[in-house]
Design a protein around this motif. Structure first.
Motif, PDB file in Angstrom:
ATOM      1  N   UNK A  67      10.243  11.482  -0.030  1.00 63.06           N
ATOM      2  CA  UNK A  67       8.919  12.021  -0.348  1.00 63.06           C
ATOM      3  C   UNK A  67       8.620  11.885  -1.838  1.00 63.06           C
ATOM      4  N   UNK A  68       9.622  12.117  -2.672  1.00 64.31           N
ATOM      5  CA  UNK A  68       9.426  11.982  -4.110  1.00 64.31           C
ATOM      6  C   UNK A  68       9.196  10.533  -4.508  1.00 64.31           C
ATOM      7  N   UNK A  69       9.924   9.604  -3.880  1.00 65.47           N
ATOM      8  CA  UNK A  69       9.725   8.183  -4.151  1.00 65.47           C
ATOM      9  C   UNK A  69       8.310   7.773  -3.763  1.00 65.47           C
TER      10      UNK A  69
ATOM     11  N   UNK B 118       2.064   8.800   3.030  1.00 65.16           N
ATOM     12  CA  UNK B 118       1.577   8.947   1.657  1.00 65.16           C
ATOM     13  C   UNK B 118       0.882   7.703   1.112  1.00 65.16           C
ATOM     14  N   UNK B 119       1.296   6.518   1.577  1.00 62.15           N
ATOM     15  CA  UNK B 119       0.864   5.290   0.902  1.00 62.15           C
ATOM     16  C   UNK B 119      -0.067   4.411   1.718  1.00 62.15           C
ATOM     17  N   UNK B 120      -0.122   4.617   3.029  1.00 61.22           N
ATOM     18  CA  UNK B 120      -0.983   3.766   3.855  1.00 61.22           C
ATOM     19  C   UNK B 120      -2.439   3.897   3.410  1.00 61.22           C
TER      20      UNK B 120
ATOM     21  N   UNK C 144      -3.812   2.821   0.576  1.00 65.17           N
ATOM     22  CA  UNK C 144      -4.049   2.687  -0.854  1.00 65.17           C
ATOM     23  C   UNK C 144      -4.318   1.217  -1.189  1.00 65.17           C
ATOM     24  N   UNK C 145      -5.389   0.968  -1.955  1.00 60.34           N
ATOM     25  CA  UNK C 145      -5.836  -0.401  -2.209  1.00 60.34           C
ATOM     26  C   UNK C 145      -4.777  -1.272  -2.875  1.00 60.34           C
ATOM     27  N   UNK C 146      -4.025  -0.690  -3.798  1.00 61.12           N
ATOM     28  CA  UNK C 146      -3.076  -1.470  -4.592  1.00 61.12           C
ATOM     29  C   UNK C 146      -1.675  -1.490  -3.998  1.00 61.12           C
ATOM     30  N   UNK C 147      -1.526  -0.985  -2.766  1.00 64.11           N
ATOM     31  CA  UNK C 147      -0.203  -0.919  -2.139  1.00 64.11           C
ATOM     32  C   UNK C 147      -0.207  -1.725  -0.841  1.00 64.11           C
ATOM     33  N   UNK C 148       0.715  -2.668  -0.739  1.00 67.24           N
ATOM     34  CA  UNK C 148       0.902  -3.411   0.503  1.00 67.24           C
ATOM     35  C   UNK C 148       2.189  -2.922   1.158  1.00 67.24           C
ATOM     36  N   UNK C 149       2.044  -2.129   2.217  1.00 66.12           N
ATOM     37  CA  UNK C 149       3.193  -1.732   3.033  1.00 66.12           C
ATOM     38  C   UNK C 149       3.358  -2.796   4.107  1.00 66.12           C
ATOM     39  N   UNK C 150       4.438  -3.538   4.036  1.00 62.21           N
ATOM     40  CA  UNK C 150       4.617  -4.680   4.926  1.00 62.21           C
ATOM     41  C   UNK C 150       5.904  -4.536   5.734  1.00 62.21           C
ATOM     42  N   UNK C 151       6.029  -5.345   6.747  1.00 64.76           N
ATOM     43  CA  UNK C 151       7.249  -5.359   7.543  1.00 64.76           C
ATOM     44  C   UNK C 151       8.404  -5.905   6.696  1.00 64.76           C
ATOM     45  N   UNK C 152       9.647  -5.565   7.063  1.00 66.08           N
ATOM     46  CA  UNK C 152      10.782  -6.116   6.323  1.00 66.08           C
ATOM     47  C   UNK C 152      10.696  -7.643   6.233  1.00 66.08           C
ATOM     48  N   UNK C 153      11.029  -8.162   5.076  1.00 62.65           N
ATOM     49  CA  UNK C 153      10.919  -9.597   4.820  1.00 62.65           C
ATOM     50  C   UNK C 153      12.198 -10.322   5.193  1.00 62.65           C
TER      51      UNK C 153
END
Length: 374
Positions: free
Chosen positions: A226-228, A260-262, A264-273
């Motif tokens: 949560x802190x991260x 927390x992050x889904x 957000x314009x500047x954040x790409x939460x993606x599947x493992x690469x």
């Protein structure tokens, strides 16, 4: 004519596969020994990605992972499964890497049969059996069993000698992860399509400084995660920053980060690469924020500072060399240390140009030579 000595390499997770495929390649090229491979599939999908890009076809695939499997159930399945493979193959050496349950069970199964064990990436110690958990104890168990200890650095070798490991059994080989990174970056240069997942992301965030993020450590589950997440959200408020975060499949990670992050314009939460795309992420990032062990070794090879979101590290060489910095999981500290690197060119240059202590890309052949020497 007597048969060649047989080396069985055992691994089950994506990081193990990355660090061991250069060794398997070297064994196959070298020809002095017969190479056999057993995978446990402790990480199924992520493991298969590495096998595919490295061109490895295992001789044995145990496929042990089950939903919500406890550590003791996993360990039991690994121990009996690997034991069956050892009985069938009867190798002269068993090779394990690092600190996973697969590596520990592989060493134990070999020990029960009095088969010599070679430990790749031996001697890493944090000094706290709960950080990283359960990896620190896994490493110590393997260290008590192994006949050949392939230490990545002099610091790791000294840790083994301090535990009264015989000096003749300890060899500083460098870390095979650097061999792997050199190999995959050469492949990407020849075949750019291998890393095509990253191409639209790099275009989307063109002109911004990219923070690459990975987080999956068990000891960070809960409040640490949560802190991260909070720190990343704060950093993403900067107009000059974008975040690319391949989110681990574990629900203890994914649920927190999505909450927390889904969106957000500047954040790409993606599947493992897969591995080539992850190497490309390292390359395009300005700074890596990670609680991973491997990233502490890989990113400096490409001149990228690493902020380690853990309380301890078993890789103090990076801290001492200046390529990595421990920042823990306090949101304010993560934000402050990242901002310092983004805003202070002198601080950034000091980390990005520091000497990488983890290897020169020739580690796998050194280990093959040690195995061949018996």
């Amino acid at each position: 004519m007597s048969a060649k000595p047989k080396v069985l390499t055992v691994f089950g997770t994506r990081p193990e596969a990355i660090k061991l495929f250069p060794l398997v390649h070297s064994l196959e090229r070298d020809g002095r020994m017969a190479s056999r491979v057993c995978v446990t599939a402790q990480h199924r999908g992520m493991l298969d990605q590495v096998l595919d890009v490295a061109g490895l076809v295992p001789d044995h695939d145990l496929d042990v992972m089950r939903p919500d499997q406890t550590l003791d159930a996993l360990t039991a399945a690994l121990l009996t499964g690997i034991g069956g493979v050892l009985d069938a193959e009867q190798p002269q050496w068993v090779v394990v890497q690092g600190d996973t349950a697969t590596a520990m069970a592989g060493a134990m199964a070999a020990y029960y049969r009095k088969i010599p064990v070679a430990h790749v990436e031996a001697g890493l110690r944090s000094g706290n059996i709960y950080h990283p958990w359960p990896e620190e104890v896994n490493r110590k168990i393997i260290g008590a069993i192994a006949r050949l200890h392939c230490a990545p650095t002099e610091t790791a070798a000294q840790a083994l000698l301090a535990e009264n490991v015989a000096p003749g059994a300890v060899h500083v080989t460098g870390n095979t992860v650097i061999d792997a990174l050199h190999w995959v970056t050469a492949r990407i240069a020849a075949e750019p399509g291998l890393a095509d997942v990253m191409t639209p992301l790099a275009a989307r965030f063109s002109g911004k400084r990219i923070l690459g993020v990975t987080s999956h450590r068990r000891e960070n589950f809960g409040g640490g995660m949560e802190a991260i997440a909070e720190a990343i959200a704060t950093l993403a408020e900067r107009p000059d920053v974008a975040v690319i975060f391949p989110v681990h499949l574990n629900p203890n990670v994914r649920a927190v980060m999505n909450a927390r992050l889904a969106g957000l314009d500047n954040v790409a939460l993606i599947e493992p690469l897969d591995y080539p795309n992850f190497a490309r992420l390292l390359d395009v990032s300005t700074v890596m924020l990670s609680d991973s062990g491997g990233v502490q070794e890989e990113a400096p090879a490409l001149g990228k500072p690493v902020l380690v979101m853990r309380e301890t590290t078993e890789r103090p060489e990076g801290i001492e060399a200046g390529t990595a910095r421990l920042v823990g999981t306090d949101s304010a500290r993560i934000v402050a240390e990242t901002s310092r690197l983004l805003d202070d060119p002198v601080a950034y240059t000091a980390m990005s140009r520091a000497h990488n202590p983890f290897g020169d890309g020739q580690s796998a052949q050194r280990i093959v030579n040690l195995l061949a020497a018996g």
